[in-house]
Design a protein around this motif. Structure first.
Motif, PDB file in Angstrom:
ATOM      1  N   THR A  11       0.924  -1.027  -0.031  1.00  0.00           N
ATOM      2  CA  THR A  11       0.115   0.227  -0.043  1.00  0.00           C
ATOM      3  C   THR A  11       1.129   1.365  -0.120  1.00  0.00           C
ATOM      4  O   THR A  11       2.001   0.967   0.731  1.00  0.00           O
ATOM      5  CB  THR A  11      -0.901   0.107   1.392  1.00  0.00           C
ATOM      6  OG1 THR A  11      -2.020  -0.973   1.723  1.00  0.00           O
ATOM      7  CG2 THR A  11      -1.740   1.280   1.582  1.00  0.00           C
ATOM      8  N   ASP A  12       0.882   2.070  -0.899  1.00  0.00           N
ATOM      9  CA  ASP A  12       1.547   3.436  -1.247  1.00  0.00           C
ATOM     10  C   ASP A  12       0.963   4.274  -0.006  1.00  0.00           C
ATOM     11  O   ASP A  12       0.152   3.815   0.952  1.00  0.00           O
ATOM     12  CB  ASP A  12       1.526   3.745  -2.696  1.00  0.00           C
ATOM     13  CG  ASP A  12       0.240   3.954  -3.037  1.00  0.00           C
ATOM     14  OD1 ASP A  12      -0.412   4.223  -1.959  1.00  0.00           O
ATOM     15  OD2 ASP A  12       0.009   4.268  -4.290  1.00  0.00           O
ATOM     16  N   TYR A  14      -0.454   7.298  -0.325  1.00  0.00           N
ATOM     17  CA  TYR A  14      -2.015   7.446  -0.703  1.00  0.00           C
ATOM     18  C   TYR A  14      -3.231   7.047  -0.550  1.00  0.00           C
ATOM     19  O   TYR A  14      -3.948   6.781  -1.085  1.00  0.00           O
ATOM     20  CB  TYR A  14      -2.125   7.880  -2.143  1.00  0.00           C
ATOM     21  CG  TYR A  14      -0.427   9.486  -2.329  1.00  0.00           C
ATOM     22  CD1 TYR A  14      -0.337  10.703  -1.766  1.00  0.00           C
ATOM     23  CD2 TYR A  14       0.479   8.565  -3.074  1.00  0.00           C
ATOM     24  CE1 TYR A  14       1.030  10.787  -1.411  1.00  0.00           C
ATOM     25  CE2 TYR A  14       2.070   9.379  -2.727  1.00  0.00           C
ATOM     26  CZ  TYR A  14       1.611  11.131  -1.942  1.00  0.00           C
ATOM     27  OH  TYR A  14       2.381  11.411  -2.777  1.00  0.00           O
ATOM     28  N   ARG A  16      -3.181   3.185  -1.467  1.00  0.00           N
ATOM     29  CA  ARG A  16      -3.579   2.694  -3.290  1.00  0.00           C
ATOM     30  C   ARG A  16      -2.936   1.246  -2.696  1.00  0.00           C
ATOM     31  O   ARG A  16      -1.543   1.399  -2.783  1.00  0.00           O
ATOM     32  CB  ARG A  16      -3.194   3.241  -4.174  1.00  0.00           C
ATOM     33  CG  ARG A  16      -4.114   3.991  -4.579  1.00  0.00           C
ATOM     34  CD  ARG A  16      -3.599   5.446  -5.457  1.00  0.00           C
ATOM     35  NE  ARG A  16      -2.207   5.551  -5.081  1.00  0.00           N
ATOM     36  CZ  ARG A  16      -1.362   6.643  -6.221  1.00  0.00           C
ATOM     37  NH1 ARG A  16      -1.897   6.716  -7.079  1.00  0.00           N
ATOM     38  NH2 ARG A  16      -0.550   6.514  -6.025  1.00  0.00           N
ATOM     39  N   THR A  17      -3.685  -0.163  -2.483  1.00  0.00           N
ATOM     40  CA  THR A  17      -2.818  -1.066  -2.261  1.00  0.00           C
ATOM     41  C   THR A  17      -2.913  -2.209  -4.036  1.00  0.00           C
ATOM     42  O   THR A  17      -3.510  -1.704  -4.206  1.00  0.00           O
ATOM     43  CB  THR A  17      -4.043  -1.991  -1.139  1.00  0.00           C
ATOM     44  OG1 THR A  17      -3.558  -1.764  -0.063  1.00  0.00           O
ATOM     45  CG2 THR A  17      -3.508  -3.097  -1.096  1.00  0.00           C
ATOM     46  N   HIS A 228      -9.278   2.436 -11.804  1.00  0.00           N
ATOM     47  CA  HIS A 228      -9.816   3.508 -12.004  1.00  0.00           C
ATOM     48  C   HIS A 228     -10.683   4.220 -12.794  1.00  0.00           C
ATOM     49  O   HIS A 228     -11.016   4.900 -13.125  1.00  0.00           O
ATOM     50  CB  HIS A 228      -9.079   3.137 -13.235  1.00  0.00           C
ATOM     51  CG  HIS A 228      -7.998   2.877 -13.970  1.00  0.00           C
ATOM     52  ND1 HIS A 228      -6.735   3.468 -12.803  1.00  0.00           N
ATOM     53  CD2 HIS A 228      -7.085   2.354 -14.670  1.00  0.00           C
ATOM     54  CE1 HIS A 228      -5.187   2.306 -13.307  1.00  0.00           C
ATOM     55  NE2 HIS A 228      -5.356   1.925 -14.234  1.00  0.00           N
ATOM     56  N   CYS A 252      -5.160   8.556 -12.004  1.00  0.00           N
ATOM     57  CA  CYS A 252      -3.736   7.675 -11.470  1.00  0.00           C
ATOM     58  C   CYS A 252      -4.806   7.440  -9.321  1.00  0.00           C
ATOM     59  O   CYS A 252      -4.379   6.498  -8.693  1.00  0.00           O
ATOM     60  CB  CYS A 252      -3.720   9.105 -10.897  1.00  0.00           C
ATOM     61  SG  CYS A 252      -2.603   9.334 -12.693  1.00  0.00           S
ATOM     62  N   ALA A 253      -5.493   8.301  -9.310  1.00  0.00           N
ATOM     63  CA  ALA A 253      -6.103   8.100  -7.507  1.00  0.00           C
ATOM     64  C   ALA A 253      -6.627   6.187  -7.666  1.00  0.00           C
ATOM     65  O   ALA A 253      -6.288   5.969  -6.490  1.00  0.00           O
ATOM     66  CB  ALA A 253      -7.521   9.241  -7.289  1.00  0.00           C
ATOM     67  N   ASN A 254      -7.392   6.256  -8.849  1.00  0.00           N
ATOM     68  CA  ASN A 254      -8.120   4.416  -8.442  1.00  0.00           C
ATOM     69  C   ASN A 254      -6.538   3.388  -8.946  1.00  0.00           C
ATOM     70  O   ASN A 254      -6.922   2.454  -9.161  1.00  0.00           O
ATOM     71  CB  ASN A 254      -9.016   4.271  -8.967  1.00  0.00           C
ATOM     72  CG  ASN A 254      -9.659   4.674  -8.247  1.00  0.00           C
ATOM     73  OD1 ASN A 254     -10.965   5.040  -7.308  1.00  0.00           O
ATOM     74  ND2 ASN A 254     -10.743   6.602  -8.943  1.00  0.00           N
ATOM     75  N   CYS A 255      -5.534   3.731  -9.347  1.00  0.00           N
ATOM     76  CA  CYS A 255      -4.706   2.841 -10.046  1.00  0.00           C
ATOM     77  C   CYS A 255      -4.007   1.986  -8.718  1.00  0.00           C
ATOM     78  O   CYS A 255      -3.448   2.387  -7.574  1.00  0.00           O
ATOM     79  CB  CYS A 255      -3.656   3.648 -10.382  1.00  0.00           C
ATOM     80  SG  CYS A 255      -2.173   2.679 -11.079  1.00  0.00           S
ATOM     81  N   ASN A 256      -4.248   0.937  -9.157  1.00  0.00           N
ATOM     82  CA  ASN A 256      -3.706  -0.431  -8.160  1.00  0.00           C
ATOM     83  C   ASN A 256      -2.638  -1.392  -8.826  1.00  0.00           C
ATOM     84  O   ASN A 256      -2.455  -3.151  -8.440  1.00  0.00           O
ATOM     85  CB  ASN A 256      -5.174  -0.957  -7.199  1.00  0.00           C
ATOM     86  CG  ASN A 256      -5.794  -1.952  -8.948  1.00  0.00           C
ATOM     87  OD1 ASN A 256      -4.981  -2.253  -9.710  1.00  0.00           O
ATOM     88  ND2 ASN A 256      -6.961  -2.827  -8.395  1.00  0.00           N
ATOM     89  N   ARG A 298       5.783   5.738  -5.515  1.00  0.00           N
ATOM     90  CA  ARG A 298       4.196   6.194  -5.958  1.00  0.00           C
ATOM     91  C   ARG A 298       4.216   7.522  -5.390  1.00  0.00           C
ATOM     92  O   ARG A 298       3.960   8.046  -4.480  1.00  0.00           O
ATOM     93  CB  ARG A 298       3.597   5.166  -5.909  1.00  0.00           C
ATOM     94  CG  ARG A 298       3.380   4.043  -7.041  1.00  0.00           C
ATOM     95  CD  ARG A 298       2.666   2.730  -6.271  1.00  0.00           C
ATOM     96  NE  ARG A 298       1.148   2.828  -6.124  1.00  0.00           N
ATOM     97  CZ  ARG A 298       0.388   2.768  -7.263  1.00  0.00           C
ATOM     98  NH1 ARG A 298       1.006   2.207  -8.559  1.00  0.00           N
ATOM     99  NH2 ARG A 298      -1.017   2.853  -7.506  1.00  0.00           N
TER     100      ARG A 298
END
Length: 308
Positions: A11-12, A14, A16-17, A228, A252-256, A298
C-alpha cells in the motif's frame, strides 16, 4: 493460498494497495505502429529469463497481488511464452496483451498453459488503414482477425479489442467496430483508448470527451468498473469501455497496478521513467524490500508526461 496479513500488502502513501502486476516480457515487436514509443524494436538484449519472471510474480503474489497482465513489445515473439505461463504461481486472473499476429497458431497451447484471456490490438477494421497504422505487409490483417476468432474458440475470453483512437484515421470506425464486437455475443469487448504522448503524435489526438458524450447518448446502460473507476457502456448488445489515462486524476487515484519493464525494472508509474527499481538480478530474498521501495516512490498524480 492464504491471504496475506494487511501489513504484508503493498500500500502506497496515498492509500492505494497494489492488486495487479503488468509485466513486459520483451521489447521486440513484429509491427511498427505509428504511435508506438518502441518503434518496432527487434533487439533481445536484457529480456528476463523464465525463472526471473516467475520469481518476480511470486513475490507480488506473496504481497496479495492476484492479477497479472503480460505484455511487450509483442509477447508471442518469445518462443517460451507457454513455459512462462506454466512457471507462474496461482493467480486469480492471468491475461495477455498481444497484437494477435501470431495468436491463431498458439491460442490453444496458451490456454492449456494457464492463460485466462487476451487483449488484442486492433485499431481498424479497414485493411488499408490497419496497414498504414501498423506498417505491416499484406496478409497480416487477416492473421489478426483469425487470431481473434481462435481466441474466442478456445475460451481466452472475454477478448478485449484495444482500439487506439487516431484523428482522421479511425475515429469514424467506432460503429463498425461495435458491429464486429456484436458478432461474438458478449465474448468480445471493445476498449477505446486515448492516445498517449509517447512520441510526436499531436496531429493524431482525438477529442475523447466528445467520444464519451456520444457513448453516453447511445448506451442503454452505463456501469463503472473498480479499476480506475472506468465507465463501461452497453450499446445494443455491444460492451465498450473508454480508457482515458491522460491528464486524468481519477485514473491515477484508483491505480492499483505495478509495472515491470522487459529488462526487469519495477515501474511505479506508467508516465515516470526516473523512479525505476531494478530487480533483474536481485536474489529472491531481496525482492520484497525492492517491491516496497518501488511502491514508496509512487506519486498521487503525474501532471507532466515525459518521453519514455
Amino acid at each position: 493460498m492464504n491471504a496475506p496479513h494487511k501489513s504484508d500488502l503493498l500500500t502506497d502513501a496515498y492509500g492505494r494497495t497494489i492488486k495487479s502486476l503488468r509485466i513486459s516480457v520483451t521489447d521486440r515487436c513484429n509491427l511498427n505502429c505509428i504511435y508506438c514509443h518502441n518503434e518496432g524494436s527487434k533487439g533481445t538484449a536484457g529480456e528476463m529469463s523464465v525463472g526471473t519472471i516467475s520469481n518476480i510474480v511470486a513475490t507480488a503474489v506473496d504481497f496479495g497481488v492476484s492479477r497479472l497482465k503480460i505484455s511487450g513489445g509483442e509477447p508471442l515473439l518469445r518462443k517460451d511464452m507457454e513455459d512462462i505461463l506454466v512457471s507462474l504461481p496461482p493467480l486469480k486472473d492471468v491475461s495477455m496483451t498481444t497484437n494477435g499476429v501470431l495468436l491463431r497458431e498458439r491460442a490453444l497451447s496458451l490456454k492449456n498453459a494457464g492463460l485466462g484471456r487476451v487483449n488484442i490490438s486492433l485499431d481498424s477494421l479497414n485493411e488499408a488503414n490497419y496497414q498504414y497504422i501498423t506498417k505491416c505487409r499484406n496478409g497480416v490483417f487477416e492473421k489478426v482477425i483469425e487470431g481473434i476468432r481462435a481466441a474466442v474458440d478456445v475460451g481466452l475470453t472475454p477478448v478485449k479489442l484495444n482500439m487506439v483512437l487516431l484523428k482522421d484515421i479511425n475515429e469514424s470506425e467506432i460503429e463498425d467496430m461495435l458491429s464486429f464486437v456484436r458478432e461474438f455475443q458478449g465474448k468480445v469487448i471493445l476498449q477505446l483508448i486515448q492516445l498517449m504522448d509517447f512520441r510526436d503524435v499531436d496531429s493524431y489526438h482525438v477529442d475523447v470527451d466528445e467520444i464519451e458524450k456520444e457513448l453516453e447518448l447511445k448506451a442503454g446502460c452505463v456501469q463503472v468498473r473498480e479499476l480506475h473507476h472506468r465507465k463501461k457502456y452497453l450499446i445494443d448488445g455491444a460492451e465498450v469501455e473508454l480508457v482515458k489515462p491522460v491528464d486524468n486524476t481519477e485514473f491515477c487515484a484508483n491505480c492499483n497496478r505495478l509495472r515491470v519493464t522487459a529488462d526487469g525494472k519495477l515501474r511505479p508509474c506508467l508516465l515516470v521513467n526516473d523512479d525505476l527499481v531494478d530487480v533483474s538480478n536481485a536474489p529472491v530474498k531481496d525482492m520484497p524490500s525492492l517491491f516496497r521501495l518501488a511502491v514508496s516512490r509512487r506519486v498521487p498524480y503525474y501532471r507532466e508526461q515525459k518521453e519514455i
